[in-house]
Each structure stands twice: as C-alpha cells, then as structure tokens.
Design a protein around this motif. Structure first.
Motif, PDB file in Angstrom:
ATOM      1  N   THR A 255     -61.936 -90.385  25.941  1.00 50.04           N
ATOM      2  CA  THR A 255     -63.314 -90.511  26.416  1.00 50.04           C
ATOM      3  C   THR A 255     -63.456 -91.544  27.520  1.00 50.04           C
ATOM      4  OG1 THR A 255     -63.816 -92.182  24.758  1.00 50.04           O
ATOM      5  CG2 THR A 255     -64.235 -89.900  24.158  1.00 50.04           C
ATOM      6  N   TRP A 256     -62.509 -92.459  27.655  1.00 53.97           N
ATOM      7  CA  TRP A 256     -62.646 -93.545  28.629  1.00 53.97           C
ATOM      8  C   TRP A 256     -61.866 -93.271  29.913  1.00 53.97           C
ATOM      9  CZ3 TRP A 256     -57.936 -95.699  29.842  1.00 53.97           C
ATOM     10  CH2 TRP A 256     -56.899 -95.345  28.979  1.00 53.97           C
ATOM     11  N   ASN A 257     -60.974 -92.323  29.859  1.00 53.69           N
ATOM     12  CA  ASN A 257     -60.156 -91.959  31.014  1.00 53.69           C
ATOM     13  C   ASN A 257     -59.918 -90.467  30.881  1.00 53.69           C
ATOM     14  OD1 ASN A 257     -58.408 -91.784  33.132  1.00 53.69           O
ATOM     15  ND2 ASN A 257     -56.850 -93.130  32.286  1.00 53.69           N
ATOM     16  N   SER A 258     -60.884 -89.694  31.342  1.00 51.89           N
ATOM     17  CA  SER A 258     -60.952 -88.271  31.035  1.00 51.89           C
ATOM     18  C   SER A 258     -59.609 -87.571  31.120  1.00 51.89           C
ATOM     19  CB  SER A 258     -61.908 -87.556  31.981  1.00 51.89           C
ATOM     20  OG  SER A 258     -63.163 -88.165  31.954  1.00 51.89           O
TER      21      SER A 258
ATOM     22  N   GLY B 121     -63.297 -93.751  35.489  1.00 51.58           N
ATOM     23  CA  GLY B 121     -62.402 -93.147  34.498  1.00 51.58           C
ATOM     24  C   GLY B 121     -62.825 -91.760  34.038  1.00 51.58           C
ATOM     25  N   ILE B 122     -64.088 -91.430  34.213  1.00 47.45           N
ATOM     26  CA  ILE B 122     -64.588 -90.142  33.724  1.00 47.45           C
ATOM     27  C   ILE B 122     -64.610 -89.160  34.893  1.00 47.45           C
ATOM     28  CG2 ILE B 122     -66.479 -89.001  32.506  1.00 47.45           C
ATOM     29  CD1 ILE B 122     -65.323 -91.361  30.946  1.00 47.45           C
ATOM     30  N   ASN B 123     -63.995 -87.999  34.723  1.00 48.43           N
ATOM     31  CA  ASN B 123     -63.816 -87.100  35.860  1.00 48.43           C
ATOM     32  C   ASN B 123     -64.805 -85.949  35.941  1.00 48.43           C
ATOM     33  OD1 ASN B 123     -62.960 -85.111  34.089  1.00 48.43           O
ATOM     34  ND2 ASN B 123     -60.796 -85.391  34.522  1.00 48.43           N
ATOM     35  N   HIS B 124     -65.818 -85.938  35.073  1.00 46.58           N
ATOM     36  CA  HIS B 124     -66.746 -84.807  35.087  1.00 46.58           C
ATOM     37  C   HIS B 124     -68.052 -85.227  34.426  1.00 46.58           C
ATOM     38  CE1 HIS B 124     -68.220 -80.704  34.565  1.00 46.58           C
ATOM     39  NE2 HIS B 124     -67.234 -80.288  35.329  1.00 46.58           N
TER      40      HIS B 124
ATOM     41  N   LYS C 237     -57.319-100.252  35.389  1.00 51.24           N
ATOM     42  CA  LYS C 237     -57.167 -99.762  34.015  1.00 51.24           C
ATOM     43  C   LYS C 237     -56.972 -98.233  33.999  1.00 51.24           C
ATOM     44  CE  LYS C 237     -59.401 -99.677  29.526  1.00 51.24           C
ATOM     45  NZ  LYS C 237     -60.691 -99.649  28.830  1.00 51.24           N
ATOM     46  N   ILE C 238     -57.556 -97.571  34.977  1.00 51.61           N
ATOM     47  CA  ILE C 238     -57.475 -96.117  35.027  1.00 51.61           C
ATOM     48  C   ILE C 238     -56.224 -95.637  35.752  1.00 51.61           C
ATOM     49  CG2 ILE C 238     -58.658 -94.008  35.830  1.00 51.61           C
ATOM     50  CD1 ILE C 238     -59.980 -95.620  33.466  1.00 51.61           C
ATOM     51  N   THR C 239     -55.923 -96.272  36.886  1.00 56.94           N
ATOM     52  CA  THR C 239     -54.801 -95.776  37.680  1.00 56.94           C
ATOM     53  C   THR C 239     -53.479 -96.443  37.318  1.00 56.94           C
ATOM     54  OG1 THR C 239     -55.091 -97.447  39.400  1.00 56.94           O
ATOM     55  CG2 THR C 239     -56.344 -95.404  39.647  1.00 56.94           C
TER      56      THR C 239
ATOM     57  N   GLU D 235     -70.094 -83.604  32.673  1.00 57.39           N
ATOM     58  CA  GLU D 235     -70.336 -83.112  31.307  1.00 57.39           C
ATOM     59  C   GLU D 235     -69.636 -83.931  30.235  1.00 57.39           C
ATOM     60  OE1 GLU D 235     -70.689 -78.508  32.858  1.00 57.39           O
ATOM     61  OE2 GLU D 235     -69.127 -79.019  31.428  1.00 57.39           O
ATOM     62  N   VAL D 236     -68.499 -84.511  30.549  1.00 61.75           N
ATOM     63  CA  VAL D 236     -67.777 -85.236  29.492  1.00 61.75           C
ATOM     64  C   VAL D 236     -68.134 -86.724  29.448  1.00 61.75           C
ATOM     65  CG1 VAL D 236     -65.861 -83.618  29.373  1.00 61.75           C
ATOM     66  CG2 VAL D 236     -65.706 -85.555  30.938  1.00 61.75           C
TER      67      VAL D 236
ATOM     68  N   LEU E 118     -69.430 -88.505  26.151  1.00 59.84           N
ATOM     69  CA  LEU E 118     -68.500 -88.747  25.043  1.00 59.84           C
ATOM     70  C   LEU E 118     -68.173 -90.228  24.899  1.00 59.84           C
ATOM     71  CD1 LEU E 118     -66.051 -85.781  25.628  1.00 59.84           C
ATOM     72  CD2 LEU E 118     -67.496 -86.101  23.616  1.00 59.84           C
ATOM     73  N   ALA E 119     -68.131 -90.935  26.027  1.00 59.22           N
ATOM     74  CA  ALA E 119     -67.777 -92.353  25.965  1.00 59.22           C
ATOM     75  C   ALA E 119     -68.836 -93.168  25.220  1.00 59.22           C
ATOM     76  CB  ALA E 119     -67.511 -92.887  27.370  1.00 59.22           C
TER      77      ALA E 119
ATOM     78  N   GLN F 189     -69.677 -78.733  22.848  1.00 57.56           N
ATOM     79  CA  GLN F 189     -69.756 -78.259  24.225  1.00 57.56           C
ATOM     80  C   GLN F 189     -71.209 -78.031  24.649  1.00 57.56           C
ATOM     81  OE1 GLN F 189     -68.350 -74.261  25.080  1.00 57.56           O
ATOM     82  NE2 GLN F 189     -67.346 -74.986  26.938  1.00 57.56           N
TER      83      GLN F 189
ATOM     84  N   LEU G  59     -73.081 -81.294  25.191  1.00 56.62           N
ATOM     85  CA  LEU G  59     -72.687 -81.938  26.452  1.00 56.62           C
ATOM     86  C   LEU G  59     -73.259 -81.189  27.660  1.00 56.62           C
ATOM     87  CD1 LEU G  59     -68.981 -82.817  25.584  1.00 56.62           C
ATOM     88  CD2 LEU G  59     -70.929 -84.381  25.671  1.00 56.62           C
ATOM     89  N   LYS G  60     -73.270 -79.872  27.577  1.00 62.15           N
ATOM     90  CA  LYS G  60     -73.821 -79.094  28.700  1.00 62.15           C
ATOM     91  C   LYS G  60     -75.317 -79.332  28.844  1.00 62.15           C
ATOM     92  CE  LYS G  60     -70.231 -75.926  29.553  1.00 62.15           C
ATOM     93  NZ  LYS G  60     -69.810 -75.145  30.677  1.00 62.15           N
TER      94      LYS G  60
END
Lengths: 360, 252
Positions: free
Chosen positions: B143-146, A131-134, A259-261, A136-137, A140-141, A182, A185-186
């Motif tokens: 945060t759970w699904n960017s 679910g997380i695409n990067h 859950k993501i797609t 750096e972010v 946050l989860a 920011q 996270l970086k």
C-alpha cells in the motif's frame, strides 16, 4: 405477406442477438461503473489532458455519490472515528487544517502532513514520495495504515454489507449489490478524481472576468520569474521530486523519494506541491514545519540546507525583500478556489447544516 | 415497390445474422488442462508444523507460502501453435488447498511447452484497483509503494535475529533493475494431448530450499527479512525462479 412476416422474425432475431452482444460486452466490464447517469469529466480551459480519464471506471452520478458517501464515512476506520474527510477537510482544500500531522487511530499521529486533494486526475503518482502509482489504489494506504484509519478491506466490506443504503448504492453504481474492495476503491476514485480546483481569482483573471490589484500583479510577475519553473501554471506544480533544502528532521528521519526508489540521488526529495489553495492549506512542507506562507518564502531566502541532492535551481537560494514578499503572498492568495471550498457537491452528504460550515 | 423495402431489409439482416452466427457456430474445441502445484523443502512435502533445514544448514519453519502465476502459455515447438491465456492470474497459496489446483480451458491440440510468469506483470501493477486473485484483500499488494508482492514466504528460524525469530520474505518490484518477474518455461517430458474428452494434468513441485541457496547464498542469519523492492529482492527472485520442476504429466 410472407416476406413481411419473415422480415419481422429476422428483425426480432436481430434485436435478440444485438442485446446478447451488448450484454456480453457489459459483463466483460462488470466492475466498471454501471450507473445510469453518466457524468462528464471536468477539464478546465487551459488545463492539459488529465492522466486519469475514468476509462476503466465510468464516471456516473451514482458512482460519484457512493464515493462521496464513502469519503465521509467514519466506518471505513477501525473505531469509526476517522473518515477520509476528517483529515482531508474541504474548507482546507482537503488538507488537515492547522495540523502539521493528522490524528489517527488510538491517539496515533501521522508522520507527514496531509496533502491537499484537488486536480488529482492530473497526477500520475501520489504521496509526498510518489510511492502510489494509481489514483484508485491510493486509499489503501490510509485505510490500512495503523496510525491512520487502521482498518482492513475485509472488515470494511463486512461493515458496509450490513447497511441497506450501501447495498442500494452499490447496486445503482455497479449493477448489483456485491460489495468488493475493487468497487470501493473505484467509487472513491470517482469522488476524489472529480475534485477540480480551477475557479480562483487567478483563474478568473485569466478569463478576463477579474482584475489583479497592483500588489497581486507585481506578485504574479515575481512568481513567474522565481517560482514557475517548479510550480508552473496551470497546475502550479511540475509534479517532480526535488530537494528544496529542508534539513533532515532526525526524529522523523524521512528521506522522501529515496524510500521508494532506493536510490541515494533521491535522498531528501519530495513531490513539488501545487501552490493552488496555499492560503488555506497551512502548515506547509512534507512535515508541516512551516506555519505560514511567509515562512515558506523566507525558507528559500536564508534557510536552505545544502546537501548533495539539493536542487540545482536552489544553489543560491531565492531572495525576496519585504515589499516583494508582500506582493508575492498577495498573488499566492489569489490561488484560493472558494468555489471548491464551499461546493455542496464535495461536502459531507450527512452534514445537514452545510451552510454553517466553518469557513474560518 | 411495397415489398422491395422489407425484402432489402431481410436480406441485409440475414447477412448480418449470418456473419454473427458464423463465429458462434464454429467454436474452437477445447480441452481441460489442470495444473497442480505441490510444495516441498528439498524432498519433504511442506507442512506448517514441521521444521526444515536449508542447504546452509539453518533450521526454519514455514507459516505462509504463496505466489502468483500468470500469463500462462502453452505451445508446440514442432508446429509453432501457441495458446496464451489472456488475463489469467492465479494466487497459489499453501494454506488454501483449492488454490493449488488450477483448471484451464485450452484449445484442443498437442502441446510440448508450458510457460508462465511467476508474479504479476508490470501492466497490472500499474492499472489501479483490481479484483479476484489480484484483489489487495489477499495481502499481496504493497500500500505504501504500489505494486504486487510476487511471492511471499514467512515463518521462523532460530537463526533469525528478528523479533520472535521471524523470517519474512515479501518479494516484489517490477521496475527496471528492481524487476523480480520471472518467466518459467518447461519442455514437457511428454506431449500433452488436449481434446474435449481428455483432461490433462501437469503436476509441478516447488522447492522452497531454492530461496536460500541457488544462484545466491542468502543465509537466514544475515537476511531474516526482505520486504521492499531492491537488490536483495532481485536476488531472492533469481534464486526461487528455479524452484519449480515438473513432477508428472498425465491424463485423468
């Protein structure tokens, strides 16, 4: 004489202009790392090019040190008890040792097994469901999730601002004392993205400086024929999402990638984990249902639960007899990277007794 | 011979200087364009204390209303002149008065068309930790699904079957069929003339009633919440893409 004077004036002007240009260039990238000690990203021999190359986040010693301090700082959680490192323990390849689920704020519990953290720079997506695409972010989860660190970025910033050490470290990493989400996270990405696992016995064997035992050698061959299509070298994962026939836990009702797609064809699919450091990162699977490597190997033999999204490669299961199981496990144990597990560089900077760290 | 080297250096440096200063001496003249956003439900201005009715006849109140405006472009349909604002992201938030007025520096000229993106483009959804309007601190990042929440509407309604009769619409999603990004384009009712002396002001109104019924009818009784990307979010976005209208164009 006059010409020389003019030349000097012109040169001074030139220097001034040049510095202006440099300045305007660096202010345009003000949140990129500004540490003074550049670090080279580690790309082990035989590895592909990483996905995350620190292009917008210049890797420096200062940024790395800040990320390391943040990673191990409980103040990033609501009650001060949970740092990133408390669920991502170095000696367990940055997974939670001996826990199917990790403990979070106020006696809560996560609902998925903490993923081991290494070679993250080669990954495009994070979490068991991607679910997380990067990179750096990703933090946050866990930082904000009520059953993990349960904190808000705003409060974290307020807490860190009060600390002289942090103000100093943010200044040396980013050029001034400003603390922002920011930058946090970086800096974390500088640390987590630098965790590389490529110094196991297997890696040394590949380099010709270690030799496999006959067990390990036979296990390696078994791995190549039976496991490598989903767990290919050198990362030991193809980073895809697959349903390997784990029956649905009706308490968790975790359908993974779906859950993501939102697509039914992704039901019960989870990201293929790396086999590296498998011997230190039990329990296994997204819900930590298997406590041993042996249980995982046996799963492919006789525990596969058939459903419409079951991976095509597993329709008939993969059976290993007892001797083969022993050999395969012997090979999998060569994937443990003791150098990383004991590396001071990646350890808690506050831990003064590093050498006594639990090595179980 | 002694003099020749400095001379050479001098001429080289002046050449260099000239080429640098050239770009500095002739800065494009700029004018200021102010975009002002006003929020309504049908013909009534939005207030968090008032109750409203959507076109389906359901009552509701609003406690949060915010959305992203980005990729703003001004153009002239007659001359083909265009100005695109690179890297411009604005979070318009009903609660933050200052956020509802944005001030842009645009090269002087006459403009007939205003175009912007309602939401955050896919590139910025995939580019890691961001700052300012795009800082996750603003509560507009999943945060759970960017990905960014492009627009957010929260409140309550007696028709909502959710806890405390809450209504909660967090509309986002940027991938393929889940894409909720909407390009909004207006031919301006009068030409906007921008130069260094004049400030132009465009006032836009956004009507929240469109969220519930426009292309799709999305009753609160049936859909009290939409907080994940997917088909429903796309339908809400299809509805709210028409929420804007130009109220006035003027100078000040």
């Amino acid at each position: 004489m006059k010409t020389i004077r003019i030349t000097i004036v012109a040169m001074l002007l030139f220097v001034f202009l040049f510095s202006q240009i440099v300045q305007s260039f660096s202010s345009a990238t003000s949140n990129n790392g500004k540490g003074n000690t550049p670090l080279q990203q580690e790309i082990p021999d035989g590895f592909p090019m990483p996905h995350y190359k620190f292009e917008q986040n210049k890797l420096t010693q200062e940024g790395f040190d800040l990320g390391r301090k943040l990673f191990y700082d409980g103040r990033l959680s609501k009650d001060g008890n949970f740092s990133c490192g408390s669920c991502h323990q170095q000696f367990a390849a940055f997974s939670t040792y001996d826990h199917s689920f990790s403990h979070g704020f106020n006696n809560s519990s996560t609902q998925r097994n903490a993923i081991a953290l290494f070679n993250l720079a080669w990954q495009k997506e994070f979490h068991h469901d991607g679910g997380i695409n990067h990179l750096e972010v990703q933090p946050l989860a866990p930082l904000t999730s009520p059953n993990e660190m349960a904190e808000t970025m705003n409060t974290i910033i307020q807490k860190l601002k009060k600390e002289k050490d942090y103000r100093k470290m943010f200044k040396s990493s980013f050029g001034d004392e400003k603390i922002t989400g920011q930058r946090i996270l970086k800096a974390l990405a500088q640390f987590t993205g630098s965790i590389v696992s490529a110094d196991s016995k297997y890696d040394r064997m590949k380099k010709g400086i270690a030799t496999f035992t006959p067990y390990e050698e036979r296990g390696y061959l078994l791995y190549k024929t039976n496991c490598a299509s989903c767990h290919p070298e050198p990362l030991f994962t193809d980073l895809s999402y697959r349903n390997i026939g784990l029956s649905l836990d009706t308490f968790l009702n975790d359908f993974g990638r779906m859950k993501i797609t939102g697509k039914s064809e992704d039901s019960l699919k989870f990201k293929v984990p790396s086999l590296r450091n498998i011997a230190v990162s039990a329990p296994f699977m997204h819900d930590g249902r298997y406590q041993s490597i042996k249980a995982c190997v046996e799963h492919y033999g006789n525990k596969i639960n058939k459903s419409t999204t079951l991976d095509s490669l597993l329709q008939n299961g993969i059976r290993f007899n007892r001797a083969q199981t022993v050999d395969l496990i012997a090979f999998l144990r060569t994937l443990t990277d003791s150098t990383l597990l004991k590396s001071y560089r990646f350890s808690d900077p506050e831990n003064k007794s590093f050498n006594n760290i639990d090595k179980h | 011979m002694k003099l020749r080297l400095p001379l050479l250096l001098f001429s080289l440096l002046t050449l260099l200087l000239f080429s640098f200063s050239n770009s500095k001496v002739k800065p494009t003249e700029k004018g200021t364009l102010v975009l002002q956003f006003q929020h309504l439900v049908k013909d009534k201005y939005l207030s968090f204390d008032s109750a409203y009715k959507n076109s389906i006849g359901e009552d509701f109140t609003v406690s949060k209303f915010k959305y992203y405006i980005s990729n703003i472009e001004l153009s002239n349909s007659n001359t083909g002149k265009k100005h695109f604002l690179q890297d411009s992201y604005f979070l318009i938030d009903e609660e933050v008065v200052a956020s509802k007025t944005i001030s842009l520096e645009i090269p002087s000229g006459d403009y007939t068309t205003l175009r912007f993106l309602l939401g955050v483009d896919s590139i910025k959804n995939m580019s890691g930790a961001q700052a300012d309007a795009l800082d996750p601190i603003n509560g507009m990042f999943w945060t759970w699904n960017s990905g960014y929440i492009m627009a957010k509407l929260e409140g309550s309604s007696s028709y909502s079957k959710s806890v405390h009769n809450k209504i909660e619409y967090h509309i986002g999603g940027f991938k393929k069929e889940d894409n909720t990004l909407k390009t909004i384009q207006f031919s301006l009712p009068q030409v906007v003339k921008l130069d260094e002396t004049k400030k132009a002001l465009i006032t836009l109104e956004a009507d929240i009633a469109t969220w519930f019924s426009n292309k799709y009818e999305l009753p609160i009784s049936q859909y009290p919440a939409c907080t994940i990307p997917g088909k429903l979010a796309v339908q809400f976005a299809e509805n709210y893409k028409d929420m804007f209208r130009i109220k006035s164009v003027g100078t000040n």
